[in-house]
Scaffold this motif. Structure first.
Motif, PDB file in Angstrom:
ATOM      1  N   LEU A 161       0.820  -1.204   0.000  1.00 48.43           N
ATOM      2  CA  LEU A 161       0.000   0.000   0.000  1.00 48.43           C
ATOM      3  C   LEU A 161       0.859   1.260   0.000  1.00 48.43           C
ATOM      4  O   LEU A 161       0.614   2.203  -0.765  1.00 48.43           O
ATOM      5  CB  LEU A 161      -0.934   0.004   1.207  1.00 48.43           C
ATOM      6  CG  LEU A 161      -1.858   1.221   1.347  1.00 48.43           C
ATOM      7  CD1 LEU A 161      -2.786   1.352   0.139  1.00 48.43           C
ATOM      8  CD2 LEU A 161      -2.662   1.134   2.637  1.00 48.43           C
ATOM      9  N   MET A 162       1.872   1.288   0.849  1.00 47.95           N
ATOM     10  CA  MET A 162       2.710   2.483   0.958  1.00 47.95           C
ATOM     11  C   MET A 162       3.718   2.575  -0.182  1.00 47.95           C
ATOM     12  O   MET A 162       3.850   3.621  -0.831  1.00 47.95           O
ATOM     13  CB  MET A 162       3.445   2.493   2.303  1.00 47.95           C
ATOM     14  CG  MET A 162       2.539   2.512   3.501  1.00 47.95           C
ATOM     15  SD  MET A 162       1.459   3.968   3.524  1.00 47.95           S
ATOM     16  CE  MET A 162       0.646   3.739   5.111  1.00 47.95           C
ATOM     17  N   VAL A 179       3.044   5.082  -3.281  1.00 45.77           N
ATOM     18  CA  VAL A 179       3.891   6.237  -3.607  1.00 45.77           C
ATOM     19  C   VAL A 179       4.358   6.161  -5.055  1.00 45.77           C
ATOM     20  O   VAL A 179       4.379   7.166  -5.767  1.00 45.77           O
ATOM     21  CB  VAL A 179       5.092   6.308  -2.644  1.00 45.77           C
ATOM     22  CG1 VAL A 179       6.124   7.317  -3.148  1.00 45.77           C
ATOM     23  CG2 VAL A 179       4.634   6.686  -1.250  1.00 45.77           C
ATOM     24  N   ALA A 180       4.728   4.950  -5.515  1.00 44.49           N
ATOM     25  CA  ALA A 180       5.158   4.792  -6.915  1.00 44.49           C
ATOM     26  C   ALA A 180       4.067   5.244  -7.876  1.00 44.49           C
ATOM     27  O   ALA A 180       4.332   5.917  -8.880  1.00 44.49           O
ATOM     28  CB  ALA A 180       5.527   3.332  -7.182  1.00 44.49           C
ATOM     29  N   VAL A 181       2.823   4.898  -7.560  1.00 46.04           N
ATOM     30  CA  VAL A 181       1.694   5.280  -8.405  1.00 46.04           C
ATOM     31  C   VAL A 181       1.423   6.782  -8.289  1.00 46.04           C
ATOM     32  O   VAL A 181       1.233   7.482  -9.292  1.00 46.04           O
ATOM     33  CB  VAL A 181       0.436   4.470  -8.025  1.00 46.04           C
ATOM     34  CG1 VAL A 181      -0.799   5.034  -8.718  1.00 46.04           C
ATOM     35  CG2 VAL A 181       0.618   2.999  -8.396  1.00 46.04           C
ATOM     36  N   PHE A 189       9.368   2.462   0.190  1.00 48.46           N
ATOM     37  CA  PHE A 189       9.538   1.037   0.467  1.00 48.46           C
ATOM     38  C   PHE A 189      10.436   0.807   1.689  1.00 48.46           C
ATOM     39  O   PHE A 189      10.122  -0.009   2.560  1.00 48.46           O
ATOM     40  CB  PHE A 189      10.125   0.321  -0.756  1.00 48.46           C
ATOM     41  CG  PHE A 189       9.096  -0.056  -1.781  1.00 48.46           C
ATOM     42  CD1 PHE A 189       8.289  -1.166  -1.600  1.00 48.46           C
ATOM     43  CD2 PHE A 189       8.931   0.701  -2.926  1.00 48.46           C
ATOM     44  CE1 PHE A 189       7.331  -1.521  -2.539  1.00 48.46           C
ATOM     45  CE2 PHE A 189       7.978   0.366  -3.880  1.00 48.46           C
ATOM     46  CZ  PHE A 189       7.177  -0.754  -3.681  1.00 48.46           C
ATOM     47  N   GLY A 190      11.533   1.538   1.756  1.00 45.80           N
ATOM     48  CA  GLY A 190      12.444   1.360   2.885  1.00 45.80           C
ATOM     49  C   GLY A 190      11.837   1.769   4.214  1.00 45.80           C
ATOM     50  O   GLY A 190      11.959   1.052   5.219  1.00 45.80           O
ATOM     51  N   LEU A 191      11.146   2.908   4.226  1.00 43.83           N
ATOM     52  CA  LEU A 191      10.528   3.381   5.464  1.00 43.83           C
ATOM     53  C   LEU A 191       9.378   2.484   5.902  1.00 43.83           C
ATOM     54  O   LEU A 191       9.127   2.327   7.102  1.00 43.83           O
ATOM     55  CB  LEU A 191      10.040   4.823   5.290  1.00 43.83           C
ATOM     56  CG  LEU A 191      11.141   5.883   5.144  1.00 43.83           C
ATOM     57  CD1 LEU A 191      10.538   7.240   4.828  1.00 43.83           C
ATOM     58  CD2 LEU A 191      11.991   5.956   6.417  1.00 43.83           C
ATOM     59  N   LEU A 226      -6.731  -2.211  -1.789  1.00 42.00           N
ATOM     60  CA  LEU A 226      -6.951  -0.871  -1.248  1.00 42.00           C
ATOM     61  C   LEU A 226      -6.437   0.192  -2.210  1.00 42.00           C
ATOM     62  O   LEU A 226      -7.096   1.216  -2.443  1.00 42.00           O
ATOM     63  CB  LEU A 226      -6.260  -0.730   0.111  1.00 42.00           C
ATOM     64  CG  LEU A 226      -6.884  -1.514   1.267  1.00 42.00           C
ATOM     65  CD1 LEU A 226      -5.969  -1.473   2.490  1.00 42.00           C
ATOM     66  CD2 LEU A 226      -8.252  -0.950   1.618  1.00 42.00           C
ATOM     67  N   LEU A 227      -5.258  -0.052  -2.784  1.00 48.81           N
ATOM     68  CA  LEU A 227      -4.683   0.902  -3.732  1.00 48.81           C
ATOM     69  C   LEU A 227      -5.561   1.013  -4.975  1.00 48.81           C
ATOM     70  O   LEU A 227      -5.790   2.117  -5.492  1.00 48.81           O
ATOM     71  CB  LEU A 227      -3.269   0.463  -4.112  1.00 48.81           C
ATOM     72  CG  LEU A 227      -2.494   1.392  -5.054  1.00 48.81           C
ATOM     73  CD1 LEU A 227      -2.395   2.792  -4.471  1.00 48.81           C
ATOM     74  CD2 LEU A 227      -1.113   0.815  -5.321  1.00 48.81           C
TER      75      LEU A 227
END
Length: 211
Positions: A5-6, A10-12, A31-33, A86-87
């Motif tokens: 989701l995160m 963000v990529a989208v 992705f890292g966070l 969800l995305l």
């Protein structure tokens, strides 16, 4: 679920492109966070694998049973589908936002180069996971930070080649929702990470034994 989701979200949202440095950096950090956040949330409960490749490496390192590994992988994929669903609900009716963050080999990169990239970068990522979480030689409470920052680094390098998977669950769910070329190339993002994880488990065994 949170990682997809995160990270994919963000990529989208940023319409991540290999020719847009800001979107690559933003996606890499997302992705890292996500991993850092979840490592300190559920790490003490499950180890926070949230990645079948990590689970395979842990199982091959004899830190968990085959039954546990199978159940981990199953629920990682289920979580990824929840995140993708969800995305999709958030973006399906928005003409400004397209895609699900699915992985495909990027323009100018061969399928062979794509699978090599997934093997190599998953190998590095899982090796860091196995080393930093080792009960005797690991990084202790800093393991989650080390793993998350390594995932940022891996994304910064690998997005240009494959969009960066290093995680079969993260690739399976978005590919199913997106279909098309992402679904045709899905095997790369399953085989590559699993091969890389298996290699990292072998190398870590050698490193741990030599120490």
């Amino acid at each position: 679920m949170v990682l997809v989701l995160m990270g994919c979200g963000v990529a989208v949202s940023l319409q991540c492109s290999t020719y847009d440095a800001a979107s690559v950096i933003g996606t890499s950090l997302a992705f890292g966070l996500s991993v850092v956040a979840m490592a300190y949330t559920i790490g003490g409960i499950s180890g926070c694998h949230i990645n079948p490749a990590i689970t395979l490496g842990v199982w091959l390192s004899k830190r968990m049973s085959g039954k546990e590994a199978g159940m981990y992988m199953l629920f990682q994929v289920i979580g990824a589908f929840i995140g993708s669903a969800l995305l999709w609900l958030l973006t399906y009716n928005s003409p400004e936002v397209a895609g699900t963050g699915a992985n495909t080999v990027q323009s100018g990169v061969s399928l062979c180069a794509g699978i090599v990239a997934e093997i190599v970068f998953t190998f590095i990522f899982v090796l860091v996971v196995l080393g930093s979480t080792d009960s005797e030689k690991g990084a202790g409470n800093l393991a989650g930070l080390a793993i998350g920052l390594t995932l940022v680094l891996v994304h910064l390098v690998c997005i240009r080649y494959t969009g960066t998977s290093v995680n079969p669950a993260r690739s399976i769910a978005p590919a199913v929702f997106q279909g098309g070329e992402a679904l045709k190339q899905l095997w790369i993002f399953i085989v590559g990470p699993f091969v890389g994880a298996a290699l990292s488990a072998c190398v870590w065994k050698c490193l741990a034994f030599s120490c």
